[in-house]
Design an enzyme around this catalytic site. Structure first.
Site, short mmCIF file in Angstrom:
data_model
loop_
_atom_site.label_atom_id
_atom_site.label_comp_id
_atom_site.label_asym_id
_atom_site.label_seq_id
_atom_site.Cartn_x
_atom_site.Cartn_y
_atom_site.Cartn_z
N LYS A 144 0.83 -1.21 0.00
CA LYS A 144 0.00 0.00 0.00
C LYS A 144 0.86 1.25 0.00
O LYS A 144 0.71 2.15 -0.84
CB LYS A 144 -0.92 0.02 1.22
CG LYS A 144 -1.76 1.29 1.33
CD LYS A 144 -2.25 1.55 2.74
CE LYS A 144 -1.12 2.05 3.63
NZ LYS A 144 -1.60 2.46 4.98
N CYS A 214 -18.88 5.17 5.46
CA CYS A 214 -18.87 3.71 5.42
C CYS A 214 -17.90 3.15 6.45
O CYS A 214 -16.90 2.51 6.14
CB CYS A 214 -18.48 3.23 4.01
SG CYS A 214 -18.92 1.52 3.68
N CYS A 221 -25.38 4.26 6.61
CA CYS A 221 -26.04 3.94 5.34
C CYS A 221 -27.17 4.91 5.00
O CYS A 221 -27.40 5.22 3.82
CB CYS A 221 -26.58 2.51 5.38
SG CYS A 221 -25.28 1.25 5.49
N CYS A 224 -25.89 7.84 3.12
CA CYS A 224 -25.05 7.53 1.97
C CYS A 224 -25.86 7.66 0.67
O CYS A 224 -26.99 7.15 0.57
CB CYS A 224 -24.48 6.11 2.09
SG CYS A 224 -23.42 5.63 0.70
N CYS A 230 -26.28 0.01 -3.17
CA CYS A 230 -25.15 -0.66 -2.52
C CYS A 230 -25.56 -2.05 -2.07
O CYS A 230 -26.49 -2.19 -1.26
CB CYS A 230 -24.65 0.14 -1.34
SG CYS A 230 -23.35 -0.71 -0.38
#
Length: 236
Positions: A144, A214, A221, A224, A230
């Site tokens: 990463k 999230c 949610c 969102c 989703c």
């Protein structure tokens, strides 16, 4: 030319034409073996056969499956961009001092920093490696961070920087063909289908989105924009 000469010529021409027609009808005009007509006929036959084979091959290619892409991923991405437009997540306020694994033990961090400093001085003249294989050899540097360094320091997008946020959200949105167990598995799954020109922004977009909306245990949610599309959204 006199009228008599013209009449003779017309008569001769007519006889030639009539004779040729008569031979053609009676089959007297035969093709010479190996002649131009044979070559042309054989060539046409072979061409037809080749066309047929080529057509069959082309037809077979239509059965190829199109490259897999997640459902609604473009709309997911556009909605996340809208939710991140303020750039006010913790990751947006972090400097270099916080670009590390905060779960790692402090003594390990100090040890890695010291070792890395010596390696950079001795092997790279105080600079940093310009490729992922050399970067991940440095103490405490994983894939990463290596891909983030390549993008930020060298302006070379070598891969997607996937941390726990990117890993979690990619699985919730079903951006991976099958569930992945590690961030590195997620990176490879994302890079398999995602257009390369999007790789650079995915880390900061999803990290901030994961910090604010999230979240790991209590995702927001209801707030969102992707709640209706989703796959991992909690329905009430």
């Amino acid at each position: 030319m006199s009228a008599a000469q013209s009449a003779v010529r017309r008569s001769a021409r007519n006889r030639v034409l009539e004779g040729a027609r008569g031979k053609e009808q009676s089959g007297h005009i035969a093709q010479k073996p190996g002649g131009d007509n044979d070559k042309k006929s054989g060539g046409e036959a072979r061409a037809k056969r080749r066309v047929q084979v080529e057509y069959e091959k082309t037809g077979g290619n239509t059965d190829k499956k199109l490259k897999w892409e997640p459902s609604n991923w473009r709309q997911h991405l556009e909605n996340i961009r809208k939710m991140r437009i303020a750039r006010d997540a913790p990751v947006d306020q972090m400097g270099a001092g916080k670009c590390f694994d905060q779960s790692a033990a402090p003594e390990n961090k100090v040890k890695n920093i010291r070792q890395t400093t010596l390696i950079l001085q001795e092997k790279y003249g105080g600079d940093i490696p310009d490729n992922v294989p050399e970067l991940v050899k440095l103490p405490g540097v994983g894939p990463k961070m290596a891909h983030l360094v390549m993008d930020i320091a060298w302006n070379n997008v070598s891969g997607i920087g996937v941390d726990v946020h990117v890993h979690r959200i990619s699985n919730r949105l079903r951006w991976v063909k099958k569930e992945t167990k590690t961030p590195e598995e997620t990176r490879m799954a994302l890079e398999d289908w995602m257009p390369r020109d999007l790789w650079s922004e995915i880390n900061w977009l999803l990290v901030g989105f994961g910090q604010q909306v999230c979240q790991p245990t209590s995702p927001q949610c209801t707030n969102c924009l992707n709640k209706d599309i989703c796959p991992g959204a909690k329905k009430k």
